[in-house]
Write a protein that holds these residues in place. Structure first.
Motif, short mmCIF file in Angstrom:
data_model
loop_
_atom_site.label_atom_id
_atom_site.label_comp_id
_atom_site.label_asym_id
_atom_site.label_seq_id
_atom_site.Cartn_x
_atom_site.Cartn_y
_atom_site.Cartn_z
N GLU A 1 49.18 -17.06 2.99
CA GLU A 1 48.98 -16.26 4.26
C GLU A 1 49.05 -14.64 2.49
OE1 GLU A 1 51.13 -19.71 4.53
OE2 GLU A 1 51.31 -18.52 2.95
N ARG A 2 48.53 -13.87 3.02
CA ARG A 2 48.18 -12.76 2.34
C ARG A 2 48.43 -11.78 3.09
NH1 ARG A 2 43.78 -9.81 -1.03
NH2 ARG A 2 44.76 -9.13 -2.90
N LEU A 3 49.18 -10.32 3.20
CA LEU A 3 49.42 -9.27 3.66
C LEU A 3 48.91 -7.90 2.84
CD1 LEU A 3 51.41 -11.19 5.11
CD2 LEU A 3 51.84 -9.52 6.52
N VAL A 4 48.95 -7.42 3.28
CA VAL A 4 48.08 -5.65 2.10
C VAL A 4 48.29 -4.57 2.76
CG1 VAL A 4 46.46 -4.94 0.52
CG2 VAL A 4 46.09 -6.71 0.68
N GLU A 5 49.27 -3.82 2.72
CA GLU A 5 50.06 -2.81 2.75
C GLU A 5 49.08 -1.66 2.78
OE1 GLU A 5 53.94 -4.35 3.24
OE2 GLU A 5 52.35 -4.14 1.78
N SER A 6 48.43 -0.71 3.04
CA SER A 6 48.05 0.81 2.75
C SER A 6 48.72 1.71 3.19
CB SER A 6 46.35 0.84 1.64
OG SER A 6 46.18 0.31 3.72
N GLY A 7 48.33 3.65 2.93
CA GLY A 7 48.77 4.35 3.38
C GLY A 7 49.29 5.23 3.39
N GLY A 8 50.53 4.70 2.49
CA GLY A 8 51.78 5.66 1.90
C GLY A 8 51.04 6.29 1.25
N ASP A 9 52.43 7.46 1.18
CA ASP A 9 51.70 8.82 0.65
C ASP A 9 53.05 9.82 0.63
OD1 ASP A 9 48.94 10.99 0.52
OD2 ASP A 9 50.27 10.83 -0.60
N LEU A 10 53.10 11.25 -0.28
CA LEU A 10 53.78 12.26 -0.16
C LEU A 10 53.32 13.21 1.20
CD1 LEU A 10 56.49 13.60 -0.97
CD2 LEU A 10 54.82 14.53 -2.90
N VAL A 11 54.37 13.01 1.76
CA VAL A 11 54.08 13.60 3.34
C VAL A 11 55.47 14.97 3.66
CG1 VAL A 11 55.00 12.43 4.70
CG2 VAL A 11 53.02 14.49 5.62
N GLN A 12 55.08 16.47 3.85
CA GLN A 12 55.80 17.47 3.62
C GLN A 12 57.21 16.99 5.23
OE1 GLN A 12 54.60 21.57 3.82
NE2 GLN A 12 55.23 21.19 2.03
N ALA A 13 57.70 16.95 5.73
CA ALA A 13 58.91 16.83 6.96
C ALA A 13 57.43 17.24 8.04
CB ALA A 13 60.12 17.36 6.80
N GLY A 14 57.43 17.27 8.68
CA GLY A 14 57.25 17.34 10.02
C GLY A 14 55.57 16.84 10.47
N GLY A 15 54.71 15.84 9.58
CA GLY A 15 53.48 15.32 9.19
C GLY A 15 53.93 14.17 9.82
N SER A 16 52.71 13.26 9.57
CA SER A 16 52.39 11.67 10.03
C SER A 16 51.53 11.38 8.62
CB SER A 16 50.98 12.41 11.14
OG SER A 16 51.65 13.09 12.64
N LEU A 17 51.91 10.05 9.39
CA LEU A 17 51.37 9.23 8.48
C LEU A 17 50.16 7.99 9.15
CD1 LEU A 17 53.24 8.86 4.82
CD2 LEU A 17 50.95 9.63 5.15
N ARG A 18 49.86 7.36 9.09
CA ARG A 18 49.03 6.16 9.40
C ARG A 18 48.87 4.94 8.19
NH1 ARG A 18 43.53 3.56 12.28
NH2 ARG A 18 43.87 2.41 13.11
N LEU A 19 49.56 3.51 8.93
CA LEU A 19 49.98 2.50 8.01
C LEU A 19 49.29 1.57 7.95
CD1 LEU A 19 53.82 2.74 7.05
CD2 LEU A 19 52.15 3.81 5.78
N SER A 20 48.36 1.07 7.60
CA SER A 20 47.75 -0.39 7.92
C SER A 20 48.10 -1.51 7.02
CB SER A 20 46.59 0.67 6.95
OG SER A 20 46.07 1.12 8.13
N CYS A 21 48.05 -2.61 7.48
CA CYS A 21 48.41 -3.75 7.28
C CYS A 21 46.85 -4.93 7.57
CB CYS A 21 49.48 -4.41 7.32
SG CYS A 21 50.41 -6.07 6.17
N ALA A 22 46.49 -5.79 6.33
CA ALA A 22 45.89 -5.91 6.06
C ALA A 22 45.97 -7.68 6.44
CB ALA A 22 44.21 -5.76 4.97
N VAL A 23 45.58 -8.40 7.38
CA VAL A 23 46.09 -9.79 7.02
C VAL A 23 45.57 -11.11 7.10
CG1 VAL A 23 47.95 -11.58 8.24
CG2 VAL A 23 48.19 -8.98 8.59
#
Length: 121
Positions: free
Chosen positions: A1-23
């Motif tokens: 079993e392997r799960l790999v996250e990506s997409g984390g970052d530094l963002v200003q309040a009110g902003g958006s991010l999309r996290l991904s996870c490959a399974v």
């Protein structure tokens, strides 16, 4: 079993991010998937879960701002985060398990390594 996250970052309040996870290594289509987060000095908490049926549940603190989704063809799970707040700052973890109870547990199941999300005020 392997799960790999990506997409984390530094963002200003009110902003958006999309996290991904490959399974890989699990029967993705049958498993519920979840995102947890852990802020410094705090316990790990459930953010959102998506069942194999596609049904979703969110923590009250992110309801209406975050959206969990899954792509069964690609074995991917996503977390779209909008209207981010400084209190959303945490390491975000993708996880799964063989039962819904395991997926909802903050200790059991299969976990990724985490991705850092930092929201500046």
């Amino acid at each position: 079993e392997r799960l790999v996250e990506s997409g984390g970052d530094l963002v200003q309040a009110g902003g958006s991010l999309r996290l991904s996870c490959a399974v890989s290594g699990v029967d993705f289509n049958r498993n519920a998937m979840a995102w947890f987060r852990q802020a410094p000095g705090k316990q790990r908490e459930l953010v959102a879960v998506i069942r194999s049926s596609g049904g979703t549940t969110y923590a009250d603190s992110v309801q209406g701002r975050f959206t969990i989704s899954r792509d069964n063809a690609l074995d991917m799970v996503y977390l779209q985060m909008n209207s981010l707040r400084p209190e959303d700052t945490a390491v975000y973890f993708c996880k799964t398990g063989h039962t819904l109870g395991t997926v909802l547990s903050s200790t059991m199941g299969y976990w990724g390594q985490g991705t850092q999300v930092t929201v500046s005020s």
